[in-house]
Motif scaffolding. Structure first.
Motif, PDB file in Angstrom:
ATOM      1  N   ALA A  49       0.822  -1.215   0.000  1.00 57.18           N
ATOM      2  CA  ALA A  49       0.000   0.000   0.000  1.00 57.18           C
ATOM      3  C   ALA A  49       0.849   1.256   0.000  1.00 57.18           C
ATOM      4  N   SER A  50       2.043   1.196   0.587  1.00 55.76           N
ATOM      5  CA  SER A  50       2.873   2.399   0.685  1.00 55.76           C
ATOM      6  C   SER A  50       3.742   2.630  -0.548  1.00 55.76           C
ATOM      7  N   ALA A  51       3.832   1.654  -1.435  1.00 55.29           N
ATOM      8  CA  ALA A  51       4.651   1.816  -2.642  1.00 55.29           C
ATOM      9  C   ALA A  51       3.987   2.810  -3.591  1.00 55.29           C
ATOM     10  N   GLY A  52       4.779   3.725  -4.112  1.00 50.42           N
ATOM     11  CA  GLY A  52       4.240   4.730  -5.024  1.00 50.42           C
ATOM     12  C   GLY A  52       3.957   4.187  -6.410  1.00 50.42           C
ATOM     13  N   GLU A  53       4.650   3.160  -6.788  1.00 46.83           N
ATOM     14  CA  GLU A  53       4.458   2.556  -8.105  1.00 46.83           C
ATOM     15  C   GLU A  53       3.386   1.479  -8.033  1.00 46.83           C
ATOM     16  N   GLY A  54       2.763   1.240  -9.173  1.00 54.58           N
ATOM     17  CA  GLY A  54       1.780   0.174  -9.250  1.00 54.58           C
ATOM     18  C   GLY A  54       2.450  -1.189  -9.210  1.00 54.58           C
ATOM     19  N   ILE A  55       1.941  -2.049  -8.368  1.00 55.35           N
ATOM     20  CA  ILE A  55       2.477  -3.410  -8.250  1.00 55.35           C
ATOM     21  C   ILE A  55       1.312  -4.381  -8.366  1.00 55.35           C
ATOM     22  N   TYR A  56       1.495  -5.392  -9.191  1.00 55.76           N
ATOM     23  CA  TYR A  56       0.494  -6.449  -9.258  1.00 55.76           C
ATOM     24  C   TYR A  56       1.207  -7.776  -9.410  1.00 55.76           C
ATOM     25  N   GLY A  57       0.560  -8.804  -8.930  1.00 56.24           N
ATOM     26  CA  GLY A  57       1.128 -10.142  -9.028  1.00 56.24           C
ATOM     27  C   GLY A  57       0.162 -11.070  -9.732  1.00 56.24           C
ATOM     28  N   VAL A  58       0.726 -12.018 -10.449  1.00 57.47           N
ATOM     29  CA  VAL A  58      -0.090 -13.000 -11.161  1.00 57.47           C
ATOM     30  C   VAL A  58       0.342 -14.404 -10.764  1.00 57.47           C
ATOM     31  N   ASP A  59      -0.581 -15.350 -10.905  1.00 53.44           N
ATOM     32  CA  ASP A  59      -0.235 -16.732 -10.633  1.00 53.44           C
ATOM     33  C   ASP A  59       0.316 -17.386 -11.903  1.00 53.44           C
ATOM     34  N   LEU A  60       0.578 -18.667 -11.854  1.00 54.35           N
ATOM     35  CA  LEU A  60       1.172 -19.379 -12.993  1.00 54.35           C
ATOM     36  C   LEU A  60       0.270 -19.406 -14.220  1.00 54.35           C
ATOM     37  N   ILE A  65      -3.457 -11.957  -8.779  1.00 57.33           N
ATOM     38  CA  ILE A  65      -3.721 -12.407  -7.415  1.00 57.33           C
ATOM     39  C   ILE A  65      -3.517 -11.302  -6.388  1.00 57.33           C
ATOM     40  N   VAL A  66      -2.788 -10.239  -6.753  1.00 52.70           N
ATOM     41  CA  VAL A  66      -2.602  -9.121  -5.827  1.00 52.70           C
ATOM     42  C   VAL A  66      -2.380  -7.844  -6.630  1.00 52.70           C
ATOM     43  N   VAL A  67      -2.969  -6.760  -6.165  1.00 58.67           N
ATOM     44  CA  VAL A  67      -2.816  -5.448  -6.789  1.00 58.67           C
ATOM     45  C   VAL A  67      -2.738  -4.417  -5.664  1.00 58.67           C
ATOM     46  N   ASN A  68      -1.757  -3.510  -5.759  1.00 55.15           N
ATOM     47  CA  ASN A  68      -1.683  -2.464  -4.746  1.00 55.15           C
ATOM     48  C   ASN A  68      -2.459  -1.234  -5.204  1.00 55.15           C
ATOM     49  N   PRO A  69      -2.711  -0.292  -4.292  1.00 58.64           N
ATOM     50  CA  PRO A  69      -3.484   0.909  -4.660  1.00 58.64           C
ATOM     51  C   PRO A  69      -2.840   1.735  -5.772  1.00 58.64           C
ATOM     52  N   GLY A  70      -1.504   1.673  -5.892  1.00 53.46           N
ATOM     53  CA  GLY A  70      -0.839   2.436  -6.933  1.00 53.46           C
ATOM     54  C   GLY A  70      -1.126   1.925  -8.337  1.00 53.46           C
TER      55      GLY A  70
END
Length: 71
Positions: A49-60, A65-70
């Motif tokens: 949540a504190s990262a300024g850049e957009g971060i997302y994760g994907v499964d295989l 599977i995960v997305v931050n507010p950025g």
């Protein structure tokens, strides 16, 4: 318990007490692991949540599977 019983405890009673003690120990260890996992999850959420850049994760399979507010 044997100290306060005033007489020797039977083998069956000792075995039962051992099983109960093992169960209690297992439950305490499980609770400790669950608490540690919860704390780790909360820490990870705060970092994402504190990262300024957009971060997302994907499964295989490429599913998100995960997305931050950025993001």
């Amino acid at each position: 318990m044997a100290l306060f019983a005033g007489h020797p405890l039977s083998d069956l009673t000792m075995h039962t007490l051992e099983m109960v003690g093992d169960r209690i120990t297992t439950d305490i260890e499980r609770q400790n692991v669950l608490q540690a996992n919860q704390e780790l999850s909360q820490r990870n959420e705060r970092m994402l949540a504190s990262a300024g850049e957009g971060i997302y994760g994907v499964d295989l399979e490429g599913l998100t599977i995960v997305v931050n507010p950025g993001a």
